[in-house]
Write a protein that holds these residues in place. Structure first.
Motif, mmCIF file in Angstrom:
data_model
loop_
_atom_site.group_PDB
_atom_site.id
_atom_site.type_symbol
_atom_site.label_atom_id
_atom_site.label_comp_id
_atom_site.label_asym_id
_atom_site.label_seq_id
_atom_site.Cartn_x
_atom_site.Cartn_y
_atom_site.Cartn_z
ATOM 1 N N GLU A 1 -6.904 -1.513 -8.664
ATOM 2 C CA GLU A 1 -5.935 -1.752 -8.243
ATOM 3 C C GLU A 1 -4.244 -2.235 -8.939
ATOM 4 O O GLU A 1 -4.316 -2.426 -10.278
ATOM 5 C CB GLU A 1 -5.541 -3.627 -7.284
ATOM 6 N N THR B 1 -12.938 -0.871 -3.579
ATOM 7 C CA THR B 1 -11.570 -1.183 -2.651
ATOM 8 C C THR B 1 -10.287 -0.610 -3.767
ATOM 9 O O THR B 1 -10.673 -1.062 -5.066
ATOM 10 C CB THR B 1 -11.134 -2.685 -2.334
ATOM 11 N N ILE B 2 -9.589 0.576 -3.476
ATOM 12 C CA ILE B 2 -8.190 1.019 -3.882
ATOM 13 C C ILE B 2 -7.244 0.716 -2.812
ATOM 14 O O ILE B 2 -7.040 0.811 -2.381
ATOM 15 C CB ILE B 2 -8.746 2.347 -3.622
ATOM 16 N N ARG B 3 -6.307 -0.126 -3.896
ATOM 17 C CA ARG B 3 -5.527 -0.819 -3.514
ATOM 18 C C ARG B 3 -3.585 -1.129 -4.269
ATOM 19 O O ARG B 3 -4.407 -1.005 -5.300
ATOM 20 C CB ARG B 3 -5.359 -2.395 -2.960
ATOM 21 N N ILE C 1 -7.972 12.088 -3.797
ATOM 22 C CA ILE C 1 -8.507 11.174 -4.103
ATOM 23 C C ILE C 1 -9.848 11.864 -3.151
ATOM 24 O O ILE C 1 -9.365 12.427 -2.690
ATOM 25 C CB ILE C 1 -8.309 9.916 -3.344
ATOM 26 N N THR D 1 -12.981 1.846 0.733
ATOM 27 C CA THR D 1 -11.707 1.123 1.276
ATOM 28 C C THR D 1 -10.403 1.539 0.591
ATOM 29 O O THR D 1 -10.389 1.361 -0.742
ATOM 30 C CB THR D 1 -11.835 -0.074 1.471
ATOM 31 N N ILE D 2 -9.498 2.114 1.126
ATOM 32 C CA ILE D 2 -8.153 2.983 0.336
ATOM 33 C C ILE D 2 -7.051 2.177 1.299
ATOM 34 O O ILE D 2 -6.694 3.082 2.556
ATOM 35 C CB ILE D 2 -7.945 4.385 0.334
ATOM 36 N N GLU D 3 -6.360 0.913 0.726
ATOM 37 C CA GLU D 3 -5.620 0.437 1.124
ATOM 38 C C GLU D 3 -4.299 0.386 0.469
ATOM 39 O O GLU D 3 -3.659 0.137 -0.563
ATOM 40 C CB GLU D 3 -5.701 -0.673 2.156
ATOM 41 N N ASN E 1 -1.282 1.858 -0.837
ATOM 42 C CA ASN E 1 -0.970 2.511 -1.996
ATOM 43 C C ASN E 1 0.043 3.082 -1.115
ATOM 44 O O ASN E 1 0.641 3.842 -0.721
ATOM 45 C CB ASN E 1 -2.066 3.503 -2.360
ATOM 46 N N LEU F 1 -6.373 12.955 0.572
ATOM 47 C CA LEU F 1 -8.032 12.802 0.657
ATOM 48 C C LEU F 1 -9.584 13.591 0.809
ATOM 49 O O LEU F 1 -8.847 13.999 1.871
ATOM 50 C CB LEU F 1 -7.793 11.615 1.383
ATOM 51 N N PHE G 1 -8.924 5.163 5.046
ATOM 52 C CA PHE G 1 -7.854 4.701 4.646
ATOM 53 C C PHE G 1 -6.554 4.735 5.502
ATOM 54 O O PHE G 1 -6.275 4.585 6.544
ATOM 55 C CB PHE G 1 -7.111 6.352 4.593
ATOM 56 N N ASN H 1 -0.829 2.543 4.055
ATOM 57 C CA ASN H 1 -0.564 3.470 3.044
ATOM 58 C C ASN H 1 0.595 4.195 3.023
ATOM 59 O O ASN H 1 1.136 4.336 4.721
ATOM 60 C CB ASN H 1 -1.371 4.989 2.778
#
Length: 601
Positions: free
Chosen positions: A445, A476-478, A496, A516-518, A520, A530, A540, A543
């Motif tokens: 993050e 988690t990627i945020r 990603i 979870t990718i949020e 961004n 993605l 996703f 974003n």
């Protein structure tokens, strides 16, 4: 009452204990003397062995370290060199911490300059170690650099960086350092006007005739019709062999790096192998400011193999690498023989990872089918021993299951870390930004991924190539910024990439889970965003996708591509006007995905 008083007294004494200060100059080290400080500094470090807590203090200045009086040791280091490349793993270590506890090394802003090829420091079987407030550099970095001044199809004129020692011998330019020569050339070009690292080649220079036309200026005459560069670009050249690493941490725990500048590193960077609880705050892998250099590491910035506990990377910066800034993984070992009902012979499969004991008694291992990456059981290790550099004999506490076969692989799941990467910046790498495969909680993050040559984030897992394990279960990627990434990996240049190497997928089995990718920001010049395969629970959400004119877009492709996934949700995202938002599905049904964007097959 007396017992309570005694406890209180003990607490008072404990809080009153002050770390003992150890000044390296009392052992003979002299800042700014250019003398070899290796032996003196090692004595200072060793003096902390039997102390409750100590601080090794360096009065600010320059300290030089030479291999002549350094500790020489043998380490087999994951992802470094093969037996053919480096059959003898004998390395010199500038600062050796062996079996030490409760020590802080405070450079007080000093610069440590290493000579020849050396591991800057090694932490071996140590705990509660802090290294802070220092800069690491090499008198002659392993990377050679030259700036293109003029270029035609028949010649190139280049200005050589003063740190890059060279000699023209019979018309051929040879790069050399302190007791080493570059023999196996690998080249990467910095396109200065785009601030991007791209793959290049030293081959046309090897075949050319070189002549010195002015101090540090060389003209190469030959066939440069296929060499792609412009005046002002910087060509960076190194040896392909990873015979050394920047620093090495082995079987150690509670390690902290604070305000450490790694301005130059041979080989693989800061490597941690079977370590526990690593906290890196304000670690800067980048060339020294004002040096005119563009590369800090010949390979990765930070590499974590088979670690556990918590890894935290905070307020760090990665700028100028020939490989990935951060890589976190375990190792799959292949079953080559079922020796008995409870014993297996295992083999390291990648030539650059071998020789280190991958299990200790009490570790839990997972059984994995190599082709599908399906985990089908686990067991506890009773004993393990190396029977050759590449083979391990492991005995388990209980008999093997009937479905264990030669060709399956084992992963040590005791040694899998939780990972947090935050408030950091990744740039000037020709490869990926972050690689991660661990079953523990992962949080990425508030970072900036700026023009990484390949995927900003890669989540893989394989038992056929690098044999880097394993599954992810909570990622988690945020709140990150992904800016103009992926130019070296088209057409599959997804920002990603979730790409486990399950070459023969098992029906109904998903390698990765809960990603979870949020929130961004994706600033993209091309279409792919993605990719994911064999993932259950991919979100996703919310974003923002903005358009960039950084480079021309390639041919039209889907923004999202999913293969054999389920429970996929795409919702609440904001796309720039006119954005192509196609979703491509493979081996999936529409019920496997929730999205207001209509999938296409």
């Amino acid at each position: 009452m007396i017992k309570q008083f005694a406890v209180c007294q003990l607490l008072v004494l404990s809080f009153g204990v002050k770390a003992q200060s150890i000044d390296v100059t009392t052992f003979g080290a002299k800042p700014d003397s250019f003398a070899d400080a290796t032996e003196s500094v090692q004595k200072a470090i060793d003096s902390g062995k039997n102390k409750a807590e100590s601080v090794i203090e360096f009065p600010k200045g320059r300290y030089d370290f030479w291999p002549d009086k350094a500790v020489a040791t043998t380490y087999y280091i994951s992802n470094s060199s093969s037996a053919e490349e480096m059959p003898v793993k004998r390395q010199s270590v500038g600062l050796m911490f062996k079996g030490l506890k409760n020590i802080t090394l405070d450079g007080n802003g000093s610069t440590f300059v290493f000579h020849g090829k050396m591991i800057a420091w090694a932490l071996d079987s140590s705990e509660n170690i802090t290294i802070k407030n220092l800069k690491v550099n090499y008198e002659r970095p392993g990377m050679s650099e030259m700036t293109i001044k003029e270029i035609t199809s028949e010649s190139v004129t280049a200005s050589i960086h003063p740190d890059s020692k060279f000699k023209i011998i019979e018309g051929r330019l040879e790069w050399y350092g302190e007791r080493w020569v570059t023999k196996n050339h690998h080249a990467v070009l910095l396109r200065v006007n785009k601030d991007m690292l791209v793959y290049s080649s030293w081959s046309p220079f090897l075949k050319s005739k070189a002549e010195l036309i002015a101090p540090l200026t060389v003209r190469f005459n030959g066939d440069f019709s296929k060499f792609q560069a412009e005046p002002g670009d910087v060509l960076t050249i190194r040896d392909t062999y990873r015979d050394y690493v920047g620093s090495f941490q082995n079987r150690s725990k509670n390690i902290r790096l604070l305000n450490v500048h790694m301005n130059s590193m041979h080989g693989l960077g800061i490597v941690s192998q079977f370590c526990e609880n690593l906290n890196y705050d304000s670690v800067f892998v980048e060339p020294e400011k004002g040096s005119g250099r563009v590369i800090a590491s010949s390979a990765d910035g930070m590499h974590f193999s088979g670690c556990r506990g918590q890894i935290t990377i905070n307020n760090c910066r990665f700028n100028g690498m020939h490989d990935d800034p951060v890589n976190v993984h375990g190792t799959h070992l292949k079953i080559i023989e079922i020796v008995s009902p409870t014993s297996l012979k295992l083999r390291f499969m990648h030539p650059q990872s071998y020789g280190f004991l991958p299990f200790v008694p009490g570790d839990t291992v997972a059984y994995v089918h190599s082709a599908s990456l399906q985990i089908f059981g686990q067991e506890i290790v009773r004993s393990a021993k190396m029977i050759s550099e590449h083979d391990v004999l492991v005995e388990l506490q209980k008999p093997l299951a009937d479905n264990v076969s030669v060709g399956d692989v084992l992963e040590n799941i005791t040694w899998t870390p939780a990972l947090t990467i935050k408030n950091s910046r990744f740039e000037r790498t020709n490869t990926r930004g972050t690689l991660v495969t661990t079953r523990r909680k992962v949080l990425i993050e508030n970072n900036v991924y700026y023009r990484t040559g390949m995927h900003a984030i890669l989540i893989e897992n394989d038992a056929s190539g690098w044999y880097e394990s394993g599954e992810v279960t909570d990622v988690t990627i945020r709140n990150n910024q992904f800016i103009e990434c992926g130019f070296n990996s088209a057409p599959g240049n997804y920002i990603i990439n979730i790409n486990p190497q399950d070459h023969e997928p098992a029906r109904g089995y998903y390698v990765h889970k809960n990603i979870t990718i949020e929130n961004n920001l994706f600033k993209i010049y091309d279409f792919p965003i993605l990719f994911a395969r064999s993932t259950n629970g991919l979100r996703f959400l919310d974003n923002t996708i903005e358009k960039s004119e950084f480079l021309p877009a390639d041919k039209l492709r889907a923004a999202f591509s999913f293969a054999a996934c389920t429970n996929v949700k795409i919702s609440g995202n904001k796309f720039y006007s006119g954005a192509k938002t196609d979703i491509k599905l493979d081996k999936m049904e529409k019920k496997d995905i929730f999205s207001k964007i209509t999938p296409v097959n």
